[in-house]
Motif scaffolding. Structure first.
Motif, PDB file in Angstrom:
ATOM      1  N   PRO A 183      -9.142  15.271 -10.332  1.00 16.70           N
ATOM      2  CA  PRO A 183      -8.058  15.286 -11.322  1.00 16.70           C
ATOM      3  C   PRO A 183      -6.915  16.217 -10.958  1.00 16.70           C
ATOM      4  O   PRO A 183      -5.776  16.001 -11.362  1.00 16.70           O
ATOM      5  N   MET A 184      -7.215  17.259 -10.171  1.00 13.15           N
ATOM      6  CA  MET A 184      -6.178  18.215  -9.805  1.00 13.15           C
ATOM      7  C   MET A 184      -5.520  17.873  -8.476  1.00 13.15           C
ATOM      8  O   MET A 184      -4.322  18.064  -8.309  1.00 13.15           O
ATOM      9  N   SER A 185      -6.316  17.369  -7.531  1.00 14.67           N
ATOM     10  CA  SER A 185      -5.763  17.133  -6.201  1.00 14.67           C
ATOM     11  C   SER A 185      -5.179  15.739  -6.046  1.00 14.67           C
ATOM     12  O   SER A 185      -4.187  15.549  -5.355  1.00 14.67           O
ATOM     13  N   GLU A 186      -5.805  14.736  -6.660  1.00 12.02           N
ATOM     14  CA  GLU A 186      -5.348  13.345  -6.523  1.00 12.02           C
ATOM     15  C   GLU A 186      -5.500  12.607  -7.848  1.00 12.02           C
ATOM     16  O   GLU A 186      -6.323  11.698  -7.972  1.00 12.02           O
ATOM     17  N   PRO A 187      -4.732  12.970  -8.859  1.00 13.35           N
ATOM     18  CA  PRO A 187      -4.903  12.344 -10.179  1.00 13.35           C
ATOM     19  C   PRO A 187      -4.665  10.843 -10.171  1.00 13.35           C
ATOM     20  O   PRO A 187      -5.217  10.120 -11.004  1.00 13.35           O
ATOM     21  N   ASN A 188      -3.851  10.362  -9.231  1.00 13.81           N
ATOM     22  CA  ASN A 188      -3.576   8.929  -9.160  1.00 13.81           C
ATOM     23  C   ASN A 188      -4.402   8.235  -8.081  1.00 13.81           C
ATOM     24  O   ASN A 188      -3.980   7.232  -7.509  1.00 13.81           O
ATOM     25  N   THR A 228     -10.909   3.616 -13.093  1.00  9.47           N
ATOM     26  CA  THR A 228     -11.866   4.211 -14.019  1.00  9.47           C
ATOM     27  C   THR A 228     -12.361   3.109 -14.941  1.00  9.47           C
ATOM     28  O   THR A 228     -11.867   1.977 -14.937  1.00  9.47           O
ATOM     29  N   VAL A 229     -13.328   3.456 -15.769  1.00  6.52           N
ATOM     30  CA  VAL A 229     -13.849   2.472 -16.725  1.00  6.52           C
ATOM     31  C   VAL A 229     -12.784   2.086 -17.752  1.00  6.52           C
ATOM     32  O   VAL A 229     -12.823   1.004 -18.333  1.00  6.52           O
ATOM     33  N   PHE A 230     -11.770   2.942 -17.966  1.00  2.00           N
ATOM     34  CA  PHE A 230     -10.699   2.601 -18.903  1.00  2.00           C
ATOM     35  C   PHE A 230      -9.962   1.336 -18.449  1.00  2.00           C
ATOM     36  O   PHE A 230      -9.728   0.417 -19.239  1.00  2.00           O
ATOM     37  N   GLU A 231      -9.584   1.296 -17.170  1.00  2.00           N
ATOM     38  CA  GLU A 231      -8.862   0.120 -16.665  1.00  2.00           C
ATOM     39  C   GLU A 231      -9.719  -1.135 -16.723  1.00  2.00           C
ATOM     40  O   GLU A 231      -9.223  -2.227 -17.015  1.00  2.00           O
ATOM     41  N   VAL A 232     -11.005  -0.996 -16.451  1.00  2.00           N
ATOM     42  CA  VAL A 232     -11.895  -2.170 -16.447  1.00  2.00           C
ATOM     43  C   VAL A 232     -12.004  -2.742 -17.851  1.00  2.00           C
ATOM     44  O   VAL A 232     -11.910  -3.969 -18.049  1.00  2.00           O
ATOM     45  N   LEU A 271      -5.431  11.026 -16.425  1.00  2.00           N
ATOM     46  CA  LEU A 271      -5.589   9.921 -17.376  1.00  2.00           C
ATOM     47  C   LEU A 271      -4.304   9.162 -17.672  1.00  2.00           C
ATOM     48  O   LEU A 271      -4.348   8.039 -18.174  1.00  2.00           O
ATOM     49  N   LYS A 272      -3.156   9.745 -17.346  1.00  2.00           N
ATOM     50  CA  LYS A 272      -1.900   9.176 -17.861  1.00  2.00           C
ATOM     51  C   LYS A 272      -1.587   7.796 -17.321  1.00  2.00           C
ATOM     52  O   LYS A 272      -0.906   7.005 -17.991  1.00  2.00           O
TER      53      LYS A 272
END
Length: 630
Positions: free
Chosen positions: A311-316, A321-325, A350-351
């Motif tokens: 989350p800190m080094s490569e947030p994108n 994640t399960v949110f997109e699925v 998360l954004k």
């Protein structure tokens, strides 16, 4: 010359006092630390350190009296804060000065660390800290007035000595080590500031796994058991687009969920839900720290093999994640957290995950919402907003992730009605580890009650029967079951990584269905998606636990301080300490508390699990390289 002598004497006096106070703190944590040995072993390093500082001050003073005065103020102020930081920080993370995560975005959790450290300040540390502050004042006052300096001088010299007596009376004798006889990590000689400098600029590099241990090209290691070949049968279930909740409990070891205190269950709600649920009994976190544990579950993937946490080094990072699925399957999605989503840079992570509604302590705060600590609010604050989100979803299915904070350290709950132990009972407990555990159990009891209020809200809204309530923890919590093992991120013993996981739905599971194998947080999302009739993406490394499958082994890792990997396969637990090049092996059926290391007795088991651990470590690297598109 008199300036140099006074400076040298005071600096060295501080160092000697600090060593005796700190030896008490170390001893309290379960290490067999001899105060005299700690003083003797560090004498030379302290002497060299103080001599260099004194010489530097003397040179500056010779060059310019004003510059010398300013440098002495600055130096003594830095050392005062350094001593307090070093001694207080040990109480939380059991190290003299842990720089493992500096530069990794920890500014976002400054409030958490600050309030946790305040909670851990003990009488001897407070006494020593006051003495140091007065010593600082003594240096400043001495430059301006001899009489003023004398006023500060006595207390400045006396209080550190008082702190020594307090630390040795309150800590060493009542808390004599009964857990282990080992020296404190073999480094009792360490000067705290030298240690900090070395930890900041150098870390021992761990050799890459040998080539023969690397998984076959084109296919990632999938963590199947090497000790158990019996296939786990499918669980008969009805698949449909259920609503889904991920309820990620904070700091909850499996062992605490069934505890009884004074005839009362610590977690009565959770125990009642288990009666009509899919229940696991050997479930594991993949990393005993919230920042990694959450994305282990949300991405069904292991953490990267470094301290640059995702989350800190490569947030994108370009893996879903399960949110997109769930979003692609037509669900509305939400995440609610009663601390700040800025902690560990989770807001950035998360954004871009296509989440319809995000809320944290800032947006959930309002009239009547009580702060439970300096960095969190009452976990019940997210129930009403969640129910509004559900109502607004109308005919659409929904997926919500709840991230409560209690019973996170410092274990403070401002709600007397949830206290299993009263403040007076806790204060009367002689052992620090027992006091902490009692405070923690109070917090866990409150956390369970919050879960109960959410279940009642879902029931009242007629949502419960169409919802999969997936309840699991991010990691466990330790209270010195092993020497120096406090909180969660330092070790991989059962108290750190063995956690609960159930899926509650009283219609789908009219009676308890017990999963017979080993399960992991990376299996939570694939299982929930399978029950909802949704295919998991190829990046997910876990399996659906309700499908027939070969038995799993659980892999877990931590690198908060030292680089440690571990495996649970069948009844055996293997730990590989890469930084120290050391191994441990336990038979959890015969030794559930992991007190009897079998590494020299079961070479056959150790060899098999060592090979799998090395493959797992390589897979951590391979997975991230693959999904970066490299």
């Amino acid at each position: 010359m008199s300036f140099a002598i006074r400076t040298f004497a005071l600096l060295f006096f501080w160092h000697l006092c600090w060593r005796f106070v700190f030896s008490g703190v170390i001893r309290q944590s379960g290490f067999a630390s001899d105060g005299w040995a700690f003083f003797k072993n560090g004498f030379v390093s302290d002497l060299v350190f103080v001599t260099i500082l004194t010489g530097a001050l003397l040179l500056i003073d010779r060059w310019s009296k004003r510059a010398g005065r300013f440098a002495s103020y600055l130096l003594f102020g830095t050392l005062v804060l350094g001593f307090i930081f070093v001694t207080g920080y040990f109480q939380i993370f059991e190290k003299p000065a842990e720089f493992a995560t500096v530069g990794a975005g920890l500014g976002t959790i400054a409030a958490e660390f600050f309030h946790s450290a305040l909670k851990e300040i003990s009488p001897e540390i407070a006494t020593f800290a006051v003495g140091l502050l007065l010593s600082w004042a003594l240096i400043i006052a001495r430059h301006h007035s001899r009489r003023l300096g004398l006023h500060f001088g006595g207390a400045a010299l006396a209080l550190p000595v008082i702190a020594i007596l307090v630390s040795h009376n309150l800590m060493i004798f009542p808390e004599a080590p009964t857990r282990e006889a080992a020296r404190w990590q073999g480094s009792e000689h360490t000067n705290p500031f030298v240690y900090a400098l070395l930890k900041s600029y150098s870390r021992k590099k761990v050799d890459a796994p040998p080539q023969e241990a690397v998984a076959a090209a084109g296919e990632l290691w999938r963590s199947r058991s090497v000790l158990d070949s019996a296939e786990i049968p499918a669980t008969q279930v009805k698949r449909k687009h259920y609503n889904v909740i991920f309820y990620i409990m904070e700091s909850t070891s499996s062992k605490y969920t069934s505890m009884v205190v004074k005839g009362k269950q610590v977690m009565p709600v959770f125990q009642n839900l288990r009666k009509q649920a899919f229940v696991t009994r050997r479930h594991y976190s993949q990393f005993p720290l919230s920042v990694n544990a959450r994305y282990n579950a949300l991405m069904s993937a292991y953490n990267p093999p470094n301290k640059n946490w995702l989350p800190m080094s490569e947030p994108n990072f370009p893996a879903p994640t399960v949110f997109e699925v769930f979003k692609d399957a037509g669900y509305r999605t939400a995440v609610l957290h009663t601390a700040s989503l800025d902690n560990w840079s989770y807001r950035d992570f998360l954004k871009n995950r296509r989440i319809d509604y995000q809320a944290d302590m800032v947006t959930l705060a309002g009239p009547g919402v009580v702060k439970t600590s300096g960095f969190s609010i009452d976990d019940r604050a997210y129930i009403a907003p969640a129910m509004k989100f559900i109502a607004d979803s109308k005919e659409k299915p929904w997926f919500i992730t709840f991230i409560p904070v209690m019973p996170h350290h410092p274990y403070t709950i401002p709600f007397a009605e949830y206290e299993l132990y009263s403040p007076a009972e806790i204060e009367a407990t002689p052992s620090r580890s027992e006091r902490l555990l009692k405070e923690y159990l109070n917090g866990l009891h409150y956390a369970d009650a919050t879960l109960g209020e959410l279940v009642r809200a879902l029931e009242n809204a007629n949502q419960l029967d169409d919802t999969l309530l997936c309840i699991f923890a991010d990691h466990g919590e330790a209270f010195y079951q092993h020497a120096g093992n406090y909180l969660h991120a330092l070790q991989l013993y059962e108290e750190n990584v063995a956690i609960p996981f159930i899926i509650y739905n009283r219609k789908l599971f009219a009676e308890k269905k017990v999963y017979p194998g080993i399960s992991r947080n990376i299996d939570v999302a694939p299982t929930a998606l399978d029950l909802a009739g949704i295919k998991a993406p190829p990046s997910f490394m876990g399996v659906s636990l309700v499908r027939a499958h070969r038995p799993n082994l659980a892999y877990f890792h931590t690198d908060w301080e030292n680089d440690i990997s571990g495996l649970r396969d069948g009844n055996f637990k293997y730990i590989y300490r890469a930084t120290e090049n050391r191994e441990e092996l336990y038979d959890l059926a015969a030794d559930p508390d992991e007190k009897h290391d079998l590494i020299t007795k079961r070479f056959d088991i150790a060899a098999k699990l060592r090979s799998e651990a090395l493959k797992a470590r390589q897979t951590q690297r391979d997975w991230y390289m693959k999904y970066r598109g490299r």
